[in-house]
Design an enzyme around this catalytic site. Structure first.
Site, short mmCIF file in Angstrom:
data_model
loop_
_atom_site.label_atom_id
_atom_site.label_comp_id
_atom_site.label_asym_id
_atom_site.label_seq_id
_atom_site.Cartn_x
_atom_site.Cartn_y
_atom_site.Cartn_z
N ARG A 1 -42.61 -31.49 -8.27
CA ARG A 1 -43.97 -31.23 -7.78
C ARG A 1 -44.80 -32.50 -7.62
NH1 ARG A 1 -45.57 -25.65 -8.85
NH2 ARG A 1 -43.82 -24.54 -7.99
N ARG B 1 -51.50 -30.73 -6.40
CA ARG B 1 -52.96 -30.73 -6.57
C ARG B 1 -53.51 -31.81 -7.49
NH1 ARG B 1 -53.79 -24.60 -7.97
NH2 ARG B 1 -51.61 -24.93 -8.49
N ARG C 1 -54.58 -30.48 2.05
CA ARG C 1 -54.46 -29.03 1.86
C ARG C 1 -55.54 -28.27 2.63
NH1 ARG C 1 -54.28 -24.72 2.07
NH2 ARG C 1 -53.85 -22.99 0.66
N ASP D 1 -41.49 -24.73 -0.16
CA ASP D 1 -41.48 -23.91 -1.37
C ASP D 1 -40.20 -23.08 -1.36
OD1 ASP D 1 -43.48 -23.06 -3.66
OD2 ASP D 1 -42.39 -21.27 -3.05
N TYR E 1 -38.21 -13.14 -7.53
CA TYR E 1 -39.45 -12.95 -6.78
C TYR E 1 -39.32 -11.80 -5.78
CZ TYR E 1 -41.28 -17.29 -8.75
OH TYR E 1 -41.74 -18.25 -9.62
O1 1CP Z 1 -43.39 -32.03 -4.52
C1 1CP Z 1 -42.52 -31.16 -4.66
O2 1CP Z 1 -41.92 -30.97 -5.72
C2 1CP Z 1 -42.11 -30.36 -3.44
C3 1CP Z 1 -42.73 -29.12 -3.27
C4 1CP Z 1 -42.41 -27.84 -4.05
C5 1CP Z 1 -41.22 -27.39 -4.67
C6 1CP Z 1 -39.93 -28.13 -4.88
C7 1CP Z 1 -43.36 -26.81 -4.16
C8 1CP Z 1 -44.71 -26.88 -3.63
N1 1CP Z 1 -42.74 -25.73 -4.77
C9 1CP Z 1 -41.45 -26.07 -5.11
C10 1CP Z 1 -40.44 -25.22 -5.76
C11 1CP Z 1 -40.87 -23.95 -6.39
N2 1CP Z 1 -41.79 -23.03 -5.97
C12 1CP Z 1 -40.26 -23.41 -7.55
C13 1CP Z 1 -39.11 -24.09 -8.27
C14 1CP Z 1 -39.60 -25.14 -9.21
C15 1CP Z 1 -40.43 -24.62 -10.35
O3 1CP Z 1 -39.87 -23.93 -11.22
O4 1CP Z 1 -41.64 -24.90 -10.35
C16 1CP Z 1 -40.86 -22.19 -7.85
C17 1CP Z 1 -40.56 -21.26 -9.01
C18 1CP Z 1 -41.83 -21.95 -6.85
C19 1CP Z 1 -42.70 -20.77 -6.72
C20 1CP Z 1 -44.11 -21.20 -6.76
N3 1CP Z 1 -44.79 -21.71 -5.68
C21 1CP Z 1 -44.99 -21.22 -7.87
C22 1CP Z 1 -44.63 -20.82 -9.29
C23 1CP Z 1 -45.23 -19.50 -9.64
C24 1CP Z 1 -44.61 -18.87 -10.87
O5 1CP Z 1 -43.98 -17.81 -10.72
O6 1CP Z 1 -44.78 -19.43 -11.96
C25 1CP Z 1 -46.23 -21.72 -7.42
C26 1CP Z 1 -47.49 -21.90 -8.20
C27 1CP Z 1 -46.07 -22.04 -6.03
C28 1CP Z 1 -47.06 -22.66 -5.13
C29 1CP Z 1 -46.79 -24.10 -4.87
N4 1CP Z 1 -45.61 -24.61 -4.36
C30 1CP Z 1 -45.73 -25.97 -4.22
C31 1CP Z 1 -47.06 -26.34 -4.66
C32 1CP Z 1 -47.61 -27.74 -4.62
C33 1CP Z 1 -47.69 -25.15 -5.06
C34 1CP Z 1 -49.09 -25.01 -5.62
C35 1CP Z 1 -50.08 -24.69 -4.55
C36 1CP Z 1 -50.87 -25.88 -4.11
O7 1CP Z 1 -50.88 -26.92 -4.78
O8 1CP Z 1 -51.56 -25.82 -3.07
#
Ligand code: 1CP
Length: 347
Positions: free
Chosen positions: A31, A35, A44, A81, A157
């Site tokens: 990540r 943010r 964003r 994502d 999911y």
């Molecule tokens: O920079 C990076 O790492 C690349 C971007 C990336 C990756 C690899 C994002 C952006 N998401 C992911 C993978 C991802 N998404 C996973 C696997 C890794 C992990 O365990 O965190 C999972 C489970 C998700 C699902 C997801 N998407 C969640 C988790 C929710 C939960 O069930 O706990 C969330 C909050 C998101 C939204 C998201 N995806 C990425 C970002 C930066 C965000 C947050 C929103 C934002 O910042 O605008």
């Protein structure tokens, strides 16, 4: 693809994935685009929804590059994502600000029959454009990581419908194992097509995120985690034998880490709750370990970071290691902490 560019081949990240013990470990953060960065928050705003951000190549490229520009990490990860796969299959997916992903949950085989793997690649075309753009704009020595969610996590999911529903797939697999198996199979098939195409477009490594491995009881580990991962890894190894694959079984269960490491993967990413010394016992001598630092260190900062880095390096002495966190960096992390981490590693 990997192999053409000598600068990439000599990158710390790809050398570690090849089993080399480097004197300084490569560093990147899960990540790393997100943010906690003011420039991410600015970009964003230009996209209406989070999925629009993922599907607008110009913006996805920009946010991928931001942490590379600011910190010079040793690897970049394409901005997307894991839930673009169910979206591409035709399931309704949306993101609620501050809450995370929501999906219209699949209840039964009738719901599942409405999805189609045949639409996946066309739907994900913007992601492929992002990869092509990144190959043009990343520094020549910075490898690009492609990724997808591992099938159990994606199916979690698809069946549960969003954050905090990870026991639903387990409950359903006791009640309706055939249905759950089909959902996992669908996610597996879609992921294989998606990842092959990411390889065609030029990613230098692939990471498979099994973020809900911890929710799987031992009796279901083989069917839910290992067999689907084996299918993916086998397909990718046949397609691109040299492509390094990293697996992230996010769990403290060392037997799951061991079973994952028995697949032909180059690296295993370790969550914070399992010690690196225990993890080291579970993997082969040439398989890199990645991760394990507590994401909270990026919030608290200070000399605790130096102590954690030194401890990880001491434990990993003589073994290939990629420095990373045990899970994603959080929105409340500070830039100063990331800078301190890099200084601590690189001197
Ligand atoms: O920079 C990076 O790492 C690349 C971007 C990336 C990756 C690899 C994002 C952006 N998401 C992911 C993978 C991802 N998404 C996973 C696997 C890794 C992990 O365990 O965190 C999972 C489970 C998700 C699902 C997801 N998407 C969640 C988790 C929710 C939960 O069930 O706990 C969330 C909050 C998101 C939204 C998201 N995806 C990425 C970002 C930066 C965000 C947050 C929103 C934002 O910042 O605008």
């Amino acid at each position: 693809m990997t192999g053409r560019n000598p600068e990439l081949q000599s990158s710390l990240f790809l050398r570690s994935l090849a089993g080399e013990v480097t004197s300084i470990p490569p560093v990147w953060l899960m990540r790393q685009a997100g943010r906690y960065l003011p420039e991410y928050r600015e970009t964003r705003k230009k996209a209406k929804t989070f999925l629009d951000l993922c599907y607008t190549p110009e913006l996805a490229i920009e946010v991928t590059l931001q942490p590379i520009r600011r910190f010079g990490f040793d690897a970049s990860i394409m901005f997307s994502d894991i839930l673009v796969v169910p979206d591409a299959l035709g399931q309704k997916v949306w993101f609620v600000e501050g809450e995370g992903p929501k999906l219209e949950p699949l209840k039964d085989e009738t719901d599942l029959a409405k999805l189609s793997v045949d639409r996946v690649l066309a739907h994900l075309d913007p992601v492929f454009q992002t990869i092509r753009g990144l190959k043009q704009s990343l520094p020549a020595s910075t490898p690009l990581i492609g990724f997808c969610g591992a099938p159990h996590t994606v199916a979690t999911y698809m069946i549960g419908g969003g954050s905090g529903t990870q026991s639903e797939i387990i409950r359903r697999s006791y009640e309706a194992p055939g249905f759950v198996r089909k959902v996992i199979d669908q996610a597996t098939e879609a992921s294989i097509r998606y990842l092959k195409r990411q390889i065609d477009e030029g990613v230098d490594a692939i990471q498979l995120f099994e973020s809900w491995a911890s929710a799987v009881p031992p009796a279901l580990v083989e069917d839910h985690i290992i067999a689907p991962l084996r299918r993916i890894v086998t397909a990718l190894k046949a397609y691109a034998p040299q492509m390094p694959i990293l697996a992230f079984p996010r769990t403290m269960a060392s037997e799951v880490v061991r079973a994952t490491a028995q697949l032909p993967v180059s690296a295993i990413s370790i969550e914070t709750g399992l010690s690196l010394s225990e993890a080291r016992k579970q993997v082969g001598q040439k398989q890199a370990l990645q991760g394990n630092l507590d994401p909270l260190l990026m919030v608290t900062g200070g000399d605790a970071i130096d102590r954690a880095v030194d401890a990880a390096r001491a434990t990993m002495q003589g073994h290939p290691y990629i420095l990373n966190l045990g899970h994603g960096i959080t929105p409340d992390a500070s830039i100063a902490s990331v800078e301190r981490l890099l200084k601590s590693v690189r001197g």
